[in-house]
Write a protein that holds these residues in place. Structure first.
Motif, short mmCIF file in Angstrom:
data_model
loop_
_atom_site.label_atom_id
_atom_site.label_comp_id
_atom_site.label_asym_id
_atom_site.label_seq_id
_atom_site.Cartn_x
_atom_site.Cartn_y
_atom_site.Cartn_z
N GLU A 197 0.77 -1.24 0.00
CA GLU A 197 0.00 0.00 0.00
C GLU A 197 0.80 1.29 0.00
O GLU A 197 0.42 2.27 -0.66
N TYR A 198 1.91 1.35 0.75
CA TYR A 198 2.54 2.63 1.07
C TYR A 198 3.81 2.96 0.29
O TYR A 198 4.50 3.93 0.62
N SER A 199 4.14 2.18 -0.72
CA SER A 199 5.28 2.48 -1.60
C SER A 199 6.62 2.54 -0.87
O SER A 199 7.49 3.34 -1.21
N GLY A 200 6.79 1.68 0.13
CA GLY A 200 8.07 1.63 0.82
C GLY A 200 9.22 1.31 -0.11
O GLY A 200 10.37 1.71 0.15
N GLU A 201 8.93 0.62 -1.21
CA GLU A 201 9.97 0.27 -2.18
C GLU A 201 10.44 1.49 -2.98
O GLU A 201 11.43 1.43 -3.71
N PHE A 202 9.73 2.63 -2.83
CA PHE A 202 10.15 3.87 -3.48
C PHE A 202 10.68 4.90 -2.47
O PHE A 202 11.61 5.64 -2.78
N THR A 203 10.07 4.96 -1.29
CA THR A 203 10.53 5.94 -0.30
C THR A 203 11.86 5.54 0.35
O THR A 203 12.76 6.38 0.50
N VAL A 232 1.48 14.64 10.26
CA VAL A 232 1.72 13.66 9.20
C VAL A 232 0.39 13.17 8.63
O VAL A 232 -0.65 13.22 9.29
N ARG A 233 0.45 12.66 7.41
CA ARG A 233 -0.75 12.17 6.74
C ARG A 233 -1.19 10.82 7.27
O ARG A 233 -2.38 10.45 7.14
N SER A 234 -0.31 10.06 7.84
CA SER A 234 -0.67 8.74 8.35
C SER A 234 -1.89 8.81 9.26
O SER A 234 -1.96 9.65 10.15
N HIS A 286 3.30 6.62 5.91
CA HIS A 286 2.59 7.00 4.70
C HIS A 286 3.59 7.75 3.80
O HIS A 286 4.45 8.49 4.31
N PRO A 287 3.55 7.57 2.47
CA PRO A 287 4.57 8.24 1.64
C PRO A 287 4.64 9.74 1.83
O PRO A 287 5.71 10.34 1.71
N GLU A 288 3.49 10.39 2.16
CA GLU A 288 3.53 11.83 2.39
C GLU A 288 4.24 12.18 3.69
O GLU A 288 4.75 13.29 3.84
N ASP A 289 4.32 11.23 4.63
CA ASP A 289 5.08 11.47 5.86
C ASP A 289 6.55 11.73 5.54
O ASP A 289 7.22 12.52 6.22
N PHE A 290 7.05 11.04 4.49
CA PHE A 290 8.46 11.17 4.12
C PHE A 290 8.79 12.54 3.55
O PHE A 290 9.96 12.87 3.38
N GLN A 291 7.78 13.35 3.25
CA GLN A 291 8.01 14.72 2.80
C GLN A 291 8.25 15.67 3.98
O GLN A 291 8.72 16.79 3.78
N PHE A 297 8.88 0.03 10.01
CA PHE A 297 7.92 1.08 9.67
C PHE A 297 6.50 0.54 9.60
O PHE A 297 6.27 -0.56 9.07
N ARG A 298 5.57 1.24 10.13
CA ARG A 298 4.14 1.15 9.96
C ARG A 298 3.60 -0.29 9.88
O ARG A 298 3.48 -0.96 10.88
N THR A 299 3.27 -0.77 8.67
CA THR A 299 2.63 -2.09 8.52
C THR A 299 3.54 -3.25 8.89
O THR A 299 3.08 -4.40 8.88
#
Length: 286
Positions: free
Chosen positions: A38-44, A187-189, A242-247, A117-119
């Motif tokens: 769900e959260y794109s950890g493979e990109f963040t 954060v968005r989470s 959440h990916p927006e958290d990384f911002q 992280f998270r999940t």
């Protein structure tokens, strides 16, 4: 004379290259293990890894579920954990085969530090009665978190339309991981509920989260903590991710600080600056 000089130059050059290579190998290796639907950890997380290599001198390796984030039964390259000094997990409901689980188990038994992280609180989801079912409690035995999603632990969240206000816990404000982290940020989470029984006894809570616009009656819950897991290893766990958290710069600094702390390195007193991370939230996509 000229030949002697050239030979000596080559010898010295070779020695310098060997020394530089040896020095590089002495730098800690951080292995990131991703696969979360769900959260794109493979990109963040690769962006965090790149920052750690560029500005902080660490070596990193990022592993990803194959062929995509929804592949629950294959994360190639887990043998890298044999050389890792820190393992960072961002997983959700995997069903890895025994030979891959073995690499994770050996790492845990080494009592080297672990980050989640998270999940990752519900990293595995094996069917009842499966030989690997005990891995469903990974959150508890590896990260001092609830053992899986829902159930008796009441591990749930407050709705996808909600978000979270985060604040530093007063008693923890001098913890090295919180160096330079803003005393409060957003954060968005959507907030995860881990109380009343988690984090496990003896964990140190660092950050508290308050649900904004929750879909049900909400209580404040810790969103980041440290401690020692059941294998005797240092851990850092956050239910943010959440990916927006990384911002969010405060979240970025929290991660960089936590990685230094996990590796028993001095937390950087001077922040290298905000990391350019702009990964959109994709949700559950088949």
């Amino acid at each position: 004379m000229r030949k002697t000089f050239l030979l000596l130059s080559f010898v010295l050059l070779g020695a310098c290259v060997h020394f530089a290579s040896a020095q590089a190998k002495k730098q800690p290796l951080i292995v990131f293990v991703t696969g979360d639907h769900e959260y794109s950890g493979e990109f963040t997380l690769p962006l965090i890894a790149a920052e750690l290599e560029k500005n902080y001198g660490f070596r990193t390796k990022v592993l990803k579920a194959y062929p995509n984030q929804n592949a629950e039964k294959n994360i190639p390259g887990l043998e890298a954990l044999q050389e890792a000094d820190l393992a960072v997990f961002y997983l959700r409901w995997r069903q890895l085969p025994p030979d891959q689980l073995e690499y994770i188990e050996k790492y845990l038994k080494s009592a080297k530090p672990v980050m989640g992280f998270r999940t990752t609180t519900h990293a595995f989801n094996f069917p009842k009665g499966d030989a690997s079912e005990r891995w469903n409690a990974f959150g508890e035995f590896a990260l001092n978190a609830p053992p899986g999603w829902g159930g008796k632990a009441a591990h749930t969240h407050y709705g996808h339309e909600s978000s979270t206000d985060v604040s530093v816990i007063e008693a923890a404000k001098k913890h090295p991981i919180l160096t330079g982290v803003a005393p409060s940020f957003h954060v968005r989470s959507w907030l995860y509920r881990v109380l009343p029984d988690y984090p496990t006894k003896g964990s140190e809570w660092l950050l508290m989260g308050k649900a904004v616009n929750p879909d049900k009656a909400a209580i404040e819950n810790p969103v980041a903590w440290t401690g020692t897991n059941s294998y005797g290893a240092k851990i850092f766990t956050t239910t943010m991710g959440h990916p927006e958290d990384f911002q969010v710069e405060a979240f970025q600094r929290l991660i960089i600080n936590a990685i230094h702390w996990e590796l028993s390195k001095p937390v950087p007193k001077k922040w290298k600056g905000k990391i350019d991370i702009n990964v959109p939230y994709r949700g559950m996509v088949k």
